[in-house]
Design an enzyme around this catalytic site. Structure first.
Site, PDB file in Angstrom:
ATOM      1  N   ALA A   1       0.839  -1.191   0.000  1.00  0.00           N
ATOM      2  CA  ALA A   1       0.000   0.000   0.000  1.00  0.00           C
ATOM      3  C   ALA A   1       0.878   1.246   0.000  1.00  0.00           C
ATOM      4  O   ALA A   1       1.853   1.335   0.739  1.00  0.00           O
ATOM      5  CB  ALA A   1      -0.917   0.005   1.218  1.00  0.00           C
TER       6      ALA A   1
ATOM      7  N   SER B   1       2.429  -2.211   4.322  1.00  0.00           N
ATOM      8  CA  SER B   1       2.575  -0.772   4.107  1.00  0.00           C
ATOM      9  C   SER B   1       3.907  -0.479   3.448  1.00  0.00           C
ATOM     10  O   SER B   1       4.883  -1.229   3.626  1.00  0.00           O
ATOM     11  CB  SER B   1       2.507  -0.028   5.447  1.00  0.00           C
ATOM     12  OG  SER B   1       3.699  -0.221   6.196  1.00  0.00           O
ATOM     13  N   ASP B   2       3.964   0.599   2.700  1.00  0.00           N
ATOM     14  CA  ASP B   2       5.254   1.141   2.317  1.00  0.00           C
ATOM     15  C   ASP B   2       5.974   1.535   3.608  1.00  0.00           C
ATOM     16  O   ASP B   2       5.355   1.696   4.663  1.00  0.00           O
ATOM     17  CB  ASP B   2       5.065   2.353   1.400  1.00  0.00           C
ATOM     18  CG  ASP B   2       6.350   2.733   0.660  1.00  0.00           C
ATOM     19  OD1 ASP B   2       7.406   2.117   0.919  1.00  0.00           O
ATOM     20  OD2 ASP B   2       6.303   3.662  -0.172  1.00  0.00           O
ATOM     21  N   TRP B   3       7.280   1.686   3.517  1.00  0.00           N
ATOM     22  CA  TRP B   3       8.069   1.937   4.724  1.00  0.00           C
ATOM     23  C   TRP B   3       7.660   3.264   5.379  1.00  0.00           C
ATOM     24  O   TRP B   3       7.665   4.315   4.724  1.00  0.00           O
ATOM     25  CB  TRP B   3       9.545   1.928   4.365  1.00  0.00           C
ATOM     26  CG  TRP B   3      10.208   0.595   4.595  1.00  0.00           C
ATOM     27  CD1 TRP B   3      11.394   0.382   5.244  1.00  0.00           C
ATOM     28  CD2 TRP B   3       9.749  -0.709   4.204  1.00  0.00           C
ATOM     29  NE1 TRP B   3      11.682  -0.970   5.278  1.00  0.00           N
ATOM     30  CE2 TRP B   3      10.682  -1.661   4.659  1.00  0.00           C
ATOM     31  CE3 TRP B   3       8.610  -1.169   3.538  1.00  0.00           C
ATOM     32  CZ2 TRP B   3      10.548  -3.028   4.453  1.00  0.00           C
ATOM     33  CZ3 TRP B   3       8.467  -2.544   3.333  1.00  0.00           C
ATOM     34  CH2 TRP B   3       9.419  -3.443   3.786  1.00  0.00           C
TER      35      TRP B   3
END
Length: 686
Positions: A215, A248-250
């Site tokens: 995401a 999630s993206d970082w």
């Protein structure tokens, strides 16, 4: 439990001993887990790792960035050179090959090297569509067309997951620039979402079988992507049937309850909103325990499906940079380099004994491997443009370079004395990449490089410009005075060899542009509005070549363009439709003939135009292609079938894919502007 003869500290770093699949049942594991153990499966524990459970022998996710190779330094203290890996051509270069089989093999090779480094979760491919070529990470993705991007992204996923590594298409969705990318809100209509930006992800899920989706860090229509229930549940899971893990993206997660309610399974890289905050939310009743149970079930299910429980440790540096991987990187570079311009058949070069080729510019003595950021790869050994030419030219031909190409007098002298000058120009990690859009660049080369072109052209007209970049480059005012221009992208560690082979005619150029090259940024539909914190997608579905075609704009080089040293002819187009409604099938057949005197490869492209639509549709949309390797004089027939979705637009009123009765045109050719064959057919009542 199966143990392996590996020193104990490796378990601390990699995970747990593997177990056979028949020992593992997800429901049994869940029943044995406490709430905090379930939650521990839903977040990372550091930069690149997700939680391991030693009590129940549940292995960890061990992640690696990898759009064009693995380059992590995690194991450098154990094995020599394991912070390095094969540097493949960047994804935009793979897109220029228009070769899904190549994308699958590259994905597989990268996955093999990931496993050799103790990794099992690949943060690739990037299937973000190019909305604006000034975006910093264009080089990590597959261009501006959803059909092309979907075929290549799905192929990469299949190749990687066939090697037991989890692929993660990213960034879901509308991650279209780096500036303020975690703060931007993409205000985009559902039609544009469906027809353009969601399509490559849909292909990665439905055709590729992706086990994970990342995401994005931005918002879409006012809702953050990690909290977007419509995207993560309604579209991704309910419509597309995705049963994998959403991560999630970082540092992109922004909440606890809203994220897990929406369908975010794993927060990376560590527990800021999950972990203790999630446990407190469950215990207080703000988050139902079933949400944690469902997310943990998906995580465990993916680990089981990917074979992580039974996968043996594969720390094996001999498989990193293997000969077959370097050969594949070379093959990929050969297929991806695009010959943009070749006036008077200036190329291929035919240097004679005692002649001189001068190689000048910032990328003459350095290998161009990519833009800045997490995708950077450190190769074991890279070939520069100058070195590639030195190894490939006939005996007696000199290849000269300059250490300081900014020395005007020396540049003029070497250019005047040379029989031909190769200018190795472009961008690289200082000018594009993660958190680095080309804002204010107007798509041109840096001023010092434009000045170098001018100085060389004052001394000689025998010039080849080679561009190393991950996106489009504007070429005014020098393009009309340079006989040959090649875009080599970021061609990987053996790009210098592949480039030399193409410049010298050892290999025929066959790459085709996966994105439009504008004459200037002012031609772009987002000009004056890039980047924005609130980004209004006013252009709708008219992005890339769709925008240029609909507005009768003349690009510098069109989508799908690429020259060859041979000549291809198209003939015998037949279009036959059968069936109606969702069962419609349109059979397309045509022939391609190599009319030249040497072998080469052509990418034949098939576009569709709805001639009677009630909504504004582009004059053409790519719906099929075929890469053909043809000997001189050889012909081949191309056959493909178009389906309902290939003819449809997304009707926002009915919220459904719709094909209206009426006339359609199939257009076949060598680019979006070089269309050789056309044939109409009628959909609807006969």
């Amino acid at each position: 439990m199966v143990h392996h003869d590996v020193v104990a500290f490796l378990w601390d770093r990699i995970g747990v001993a593997p177990r056979a699949e028949d020992e593992v049942e997800v429901d049994d594991l869940l029943a044995s887990m406490s709430l905090d153990e379930k939650i521990a499966q839903l977040h990372g524990t550091g930069q690149m790792r997700a939680t391991v459970n030693r009590r129940l022998d549940v292995p960890a996710f061990e992640t690696a960035d990898g759009p064009h190779g693995i380059g992590e330094a995690v194991w450098r203290y154990l094995y020599r050179h394991t912070d390095r890996a094969t540097a493949f051509p960047a994804a935009i270069a793979i897109a220029a090959s228009w070769d899904p089989d190549l994308a699958a093999r590259v994905g597989g090779a990268i996955a093999i090297e990931a496993r050799a480094k103790g990794r099992n979760w690949l943060l690739a491919p990037a299937v973000d569509l190019v909305r604006d070529p000034r975006a910093g990470r264009v080089f990590e993705a597959y261009g501006e067309d959803p059909y092309l991007s979907g075929r290549l992204g799905a192929a990469f996923v299949r190749g990687a997951q066939a090697q037991g590594v989890i692929a993660t298409p990213k960034h879901f969705v509308c991650h279209h620039h780096e500036t303020l990318h975690r703060d931007v809100d993409a205000r985009v209509g559902e039609r544009a979402l469906r027809e353009l930006y969601l399509t490559p992800f849909e292909a990665a899920v439905r055709e590729g079988g992706a086990r994970s989706i990342m995401a994005a860090g931005n918002s879409v229509n006012g809702i953050h992507c990690t909290e977007h229930e419509w995207l993560l549940r309604s579209v991704l899971r309910d419509e597309w049937g995705f049963d994998g893990v959403v991560i999630s993206d970082w540092d992109a997660a922004t909440s606890t309850a809203a994220s897990i309610d929406a369908g975010l399974d794993v927060e990376m890289p560590k527990a800021k909103f999950y972990g203790a905050p999630l446990q407190a939310a469950v215990e207080s009743g703000r988050v139902p325990a079933s949400r944690v149970e469902d997310a943990a079930r998906r995580v465990l299910g993916v680990k089981l499906a990917a074979g992580l429980f039974s996968r043996p440790l594969e720390l094996d540096p001999t498989r990193v940079g293997a000969t077959e991987h370097r050969e594949l990187a070379l093959e990929a570079a050969r297929e991806s380099i695009v010959l943009l311009e070749n006036r008077g058949d200036f190329l291929p070069l035919r240097p004679k004994a005692n002649s001189t080729i001068a190689v000048l510019g910032p990328w003459s003595r350095r290998a161009a491997l990519g833009g800045r950021g997490s995708s950077e790869v450190k190769p074991l050994q890279a070939v520069t443009t100058a070195d590639g030419l030195r190894a490939a030219v006939p005996g007696g031909v000199r290849v000269e370079t300059l250490t300081d190409w900014s020395d005007d007098r020396r540049v003029a002298a070497i250019a005047a004395a040379a029989d031909v000058v190769v200018l190795a120009l472009g961008l690289g990690p200082r000018l594009e990449g993660e958190s680095l859009d080309r804002v204010g660049n107007d798509l041109t080369l840096p001023p010092d490089q434009v000045g170098l072109i001018e100085r060389v052209l004052e001394a000689t007209s025998r010039v080849v410009v080679v561009l190393h970049a991950g996106s489009a480059i504007a070429m005014d005012p020098w393009i009309d005075r340079v006989p040959a221009v090649v875009v080599a992208w970021y061609p990987g560690e053996l790009g210098g060899q592949a480039l030399a082979e193409i410049l010298l005619g050892i290999v025929d150029p066959s790459g085709k542009l996966p994105l439009t090259f504008p004459r200037a940024a002012s031609q772009l539909p987002t000009f004056g509005a890039f980047p924005e914190r609130v980004s209004e997608y006013r252009e709708g579905v008219f992005v890339g070549y769709r925008h240029f075609d609909a507005n009768a704009l003349e690009p510098l080089f069109p989508f799908g363009h690429g020259r060859s040293y041979t000549r291809f002819e198209y003939s015998d187009l037949v279009v036959e439709s059968r069936g109606q409604g969702p069962q419609i099938a349109v059979d397309v057949r045509f022939a391609v003939h190599n009319a030249g005197d040497r072998a080469g490869a052509e990418v034949a492209q098939v576009y569709v135009h709805d001639l009677e639509a009630s909504v504004a549709r582009p004059p053409r949309e790519l719906k099929g292609f075929a890469r053909l390797e043809l000997e001189a004089g050889q012909s081949r027939e191309v056959k493909l079938t178009l389906g309902y979705r290939d003819l449809a637009f997304f009707d926002e009123a009915t919220r459904a894919w719709t094909v209206e009765p009426g006339a359609f045109e199939v257009q076949v050719g060598a680019s979006s502007r070089d269309l050789r064959l056309r044939r109409q057919f009628t959909y609807g009542a006969q």
